[in-house]
Design an enzyme around this catalytic site. Structure first.
Site, PDB file in Angstrom:
ATOM      1  N   GLY A 134      26.976 -10.434   4.439  1.00  0.00           N
ATOM      2  CA  GLY A 134      26.371  -9.904   3.227  1.00  0.00           C
ATOM      3  C   GLY A 134      27.353  -8.995   2.518  1.00  0.00           C
TER       4      GLY A 134
ATOM      5  CB  ALA B 280      28.049  -2.175  -5.688  1.00  0.00           C
ATOM      6  CE1 TYR B 281      30.233   2.073  -5.613  1.00  0.00           C
ATOM      7  CE2 TYR B 281      27.901   1.760  -5.116  1.00  0.00           C
ATOM      8  CZ  TYR B 281      28.905   2.166  -5.983  1.00  0.00           C
ATOM      9  OH  TYR B 281      28.567   2.654  -7.220  1.00  0.00           O
ATOM     10  N   GLY B 282      30.440  -2.347  -0.312  1.00  0.00           N
ATOM     11  CA  GLY B 282      30.804  -2.733   1.040  1.00  0.00           C
ATOM     12  C   GLY B 282      30.531  -4.196   1.326  1.00  0.00           C
TER      13      GLY B 282
ATOM     14  CB  VAL C 125      27.708  -6.680   6.374  1.00  0.00           C
ATOM     15  CG1 VAL C 125      27.353  -6.753   7.860  1.00  0.00           C
ATOM     16  CG2 VAL C 125      27.218  -5.362   5.775  1.00  0.00           C
TER      17      VAL C 125
ATOM     18  CE  LYS D 146      27.519  -0.611   4.095  1.00  0.00           C
ATOM     19  NZ  LYS D 146      26.280   0.185   3.852  1.00  0.00           N
TER      20      LYS D 146
ATOM     21  CG  ASP E 187      18.093   0.664  -1.462  1.00  0.00           C
ATOM     22  OD1 ASP E 187      17.235   0.187  -2.236  1.00  0.00           O
ATOM     23  OD2 ASP E 187      19.228   0.175  -1.331  1.00  0.00           O
TER      24      ASP E 187
END
Length: 220
Positions: A27, A30-32, A34, A54, A150
């Site tokens: 997956g 925007a910032y990482g 996995v 991650k 979230d």
């Protein structure tokens, strides 16, 4: 692939007993990104161990991004003991990247379980089982003054048999009980006061039962 991260497939990371090779993208956001990682130190075994890793871009010390990553790691570690939170085994720091080594959940995320596998159709017992597990994880987080912000099916992972779920991704979590960060999270799963569109945009409580119950019930 993430706009700010290169493709690291085949990359190897090492720390202590972990010797991990990144094999597949599970997956991305925007910032990482996995990855599914194989423990190559177990190559002689019939079934090698796998982890979810991650990858985050490392930011200058003291920057807001660096502080945000530090909060994510600290909050995740604080909850990692809970049976319904993805276990964070260790954090590996490289020159340009930070890697979070976590348990791999072969069932994928709850969104896939709901939509693709239709596991909960006409299955009230399964809905109740998963909902109670999620509530227990969220309550434990709140007992430690950690507010996820979230909660959504994509941030809840499942076991292979869909009997157990695991809360993940604490990138937006906070310990602040009041927030004016409207729109923080995913709009489809936010309570009305978190969106702020139809309100006076006064600071709202991240710890209130209203927003917590709204977000917890939305994924199920």
């Amino acid at each position: 692939m993430s706009a700010i991260l290169p493709n690291l497939l085949g990359f190897t990371i090492t720390q202590g007993s972990f010797h991990l090779r990144l094999r597949k993208v599970l997956g991305q956001g925007a910032y990482g990104v996995v990855y599914l990682a194989e423990d190559i130190s177990s190559s002689s075994r019939k079934e090698p161990s796998h982890y979810a890793v991650k990858c985050l871009l490392k930011h200058p010390a003291g920057s807001e991004y660096a502080r945000q990553q530090a909060r994510e790691i600290a909050y995740h570690l604080a909850l990692s003991h809970h049976p319904n939170v993805v276990t964070l085994h260790c954090v590996i720091e490289e020159e340009f990247y930070t890697f979070l080594v976590m348990d791999y959940c072969p069932g994928g995320d709850l969104f896939n379980t709901i939509i693709e596998r239709a596991h909960f159709v006409d299955n009230d017992a399964a809905v109740k089982n998963m909902f109670l597990q999620l509530l227990d994880a969220v309550q434990t987080a709140h007992d430690l003054n950690i507010y996820h912000r979230d909660l959504k099916p994509e941030n809840i992972l499942c076991s292979a048999d869909d009997e157990h779920l695991y809360l993940s991704d604490f990138g937006l979590a906070t310990k602040s009980k009041l927030s004016n960060g409207f729109g923080c999270g995913s709009s489809f799963y936010m309570s009305p006061e978190c969106i702020g569109v139809f309100s006076t945009k006064k600071p709202y409580s991240t710890a209130s039962p209203t927003s917590g119950h709204w977000a917890s019930s939305s994924p199920t």
